[in-house]
Design a protein around this motif. Structure first.
Motif, PDB file in Angstrom:
ATOM      1  N   SER A   7       6.940  13.512   2.494  1.00 49.44           N
ATOM      2  CA  SER A   7       7.180  12.734   1.285  1.00 49.44           C
ATOM      3  C   SER A   7       7.206  11.255   1.670  1.00 49.44           C
ATOM      4  O   SER A   7       7.282  10.919   2.855  1.00 49.44           O
ATOM      5  CB  SER A   7       8.495  13.137   0.613  1.00 49.44           C
ATOM      6  N   GLY A   9       4.893   8.817   0.658  1.00 45.96           N
ATOM      7  CA  GLY A   9       3.645   8.083   0.501  1.00 45.96           C
ATOM      8  C   GLY A   9       3.615   7.340  -0.830  1.00 45.96           C
ATOM      9  O   GLY A   9       4.196   7.776  -1.821  1.00 45.96           O
ATOM     10  N   ASP A  10       2.913   6.212  -0.826  1.00 46.65           N
ATOM     11  CA  ASP A  10       2.861   5.376  -2.032  1.00 46.65           C
ATOM     12  C   ASP A  10       1.749   4.357  -1.883  1.00 46.65           C
ATOM     13  O   ASP A  10       1.063   4.303  -0.846  1.00 46.65           O
ATOM     14  CB  ASP A  10       4.207   4.673  -2.226  1.00 46.65           C
ATOM     15  N   SER A  11       1.592   3.547  -2.924  1.00 44.67           N
ATOM     16  CA  SER A  11       0.653   2.426  -2.892  1.00 44.67           C
ATOM     17  C   SER A  11       1.442   1.141  -2.738  1.00 44.67           C
ATOM     18  O   SER A  11       2.363   0.882  -3.526  1.00 44.67           O
ATOM     19  CB  SER A  11      -0.171   2.382  -4.177  1.00 44.67           C
ATOM     20  N   VAL A  12       1.084   0.348  -1.725  1.00 46.59           N
ATOM     21  CA  VAL A  12       1.786  -0.909  -1.471  1.00 46.59           C
ATOM     22  C   VAL A  12       0.771  -1.996  -1.154  1.00 46.59           C
ATOM     23  O   VAL A  12      -0.389  -1.705  -0.858  1.00 46.59           O
ATOM     24  CB  VAL A  12       2.776  -0.787  -0.293  1.00 46.59           C
ATOM     25  N   LEU A  18       6.798   1.103   4.143  1.00 44.65           N
ATOM     26  CA  LEU A  18       7.043   2.434   3.599  1.00 44.65           C
ATOM     27  C   LEU A  18       7.766   3.255   4.651  1.00 44.65           C
ATOM     28  O   LEU A  18       7.604   3.008   5.856  1.00 44.65           O
ATOM     29  CB  LEU A  18       5.732   3.141   3.235  1.00 44.65           C
ATOM     30  N   THR A 118       0.792  13.280   2.869  1.00 42.46           N
ATOM     31  CA  THR A 118       1.261  12.353   1.845  1.00 42.46           C
ATOM     32  C   THR A 118       0.384  11.101   1.925  1.00 42.46           C
ATOM     33  O   THR A 118       0.096  10.599   3.012  1.00 42.46           O
ATOM     34  CB  THR A 118       2.754  12.020   2.037  1.00 42.46           C
ATOM     35  N   VAL A 120      -0.936   7.361   1.685  1.00 41.34           N
ATOM     36  CA  VAL A 120      -0.525   5.965   1.811  1.00 41.34           C
ATOM     37  C   VAL A 120      -1.734   5.094   1.486  1.00 41.34           C
ATOM     38  O   VAL A 120      -2.800   5.260   2.089  1.00 41.34           O
ATOM     39  CB  VAL A 120      -0.017   5.648   3.228  1.00 41.34           C
ATOM     40  N   THR A 121      -1.569   4.199   0.536  1.00 37.53           N
ATOM     41  CA  THR A 121      -2.645   3.292   0.151  1.00 37.53           C
ATOM     42  C   THR A 121      -2.121   1.855   0.248  1.00 37.53           C
ATOM     43  O   THR A 121      -1.100   1.525  -0.357  1.00 37.53           O
ATOM     44  CB  THR A 121      -3.120   3.575  -1.273  1.00 37.53           C
TER      45      THR A 121
END
Length: 124
Positions: A7, A9-12, A18, A118, A120-121
């Motif tokens: 868990s 992961g996201d766009s940043v 992160l 997960t 990651v961008t």
């Protein structure tokens, strides 16, 4: 059968941070070498960082000084703190577990357990 669930992961944006987490159902978690891998579209899966059963860590050159891997054997968790993210860090990130005798030295085909990943961008 062991299970790894990632868990975090996201766009940043570039320069951001992160923290990825992996919860393991592996029985005696403390006896496994653990690692984070990543795979970008069209590229091979590559090891980002690993941590063995005595907490010794190893990092890929491309993340040294920016990422930190850690494990909590009591909670059966593996974390990856990622700072100063770059667009080149965009990838699916996978948690992995391997027996200490190999500890990820025999190639990705011989890794014992993988999580589902997960995303990651990182945007510029």
């Amino acid at each position: 059968q062991g299970q790894l669930v990632e868990s975090g992961g996201d766009s940043v944006q570039a320069g951001g941070s992160l923290r990825l987490s992996c919860v393991a159902s592996l029985g005696d978690f403390s006896t496994y070498c653990m690692a984070w891998f990543r795979q970008a579209p069209g590229k091979e899966r590559e090891k980002v960082a690993s941590i063995n059963t005595v907490q010794s860590t190893n990092y890929a050159q491309f993340v040294k000084g920016r990422f930190t891997i850690s494990r909590d054997n009591a909670k059966k968790t593996l974390d990856l703190q990622m700072d100063n993210l770059e667009p080149e860090d965009t990838a699916m990130y996978y948690c992995a577990a391997d027996v200490p005798a190999r500890c990820f030295t025999s190639g990705i085909k011989h890794v014992n357990y993988w999580g589902q990943g997960t995303q990651v961008t990182v945007s510029s």
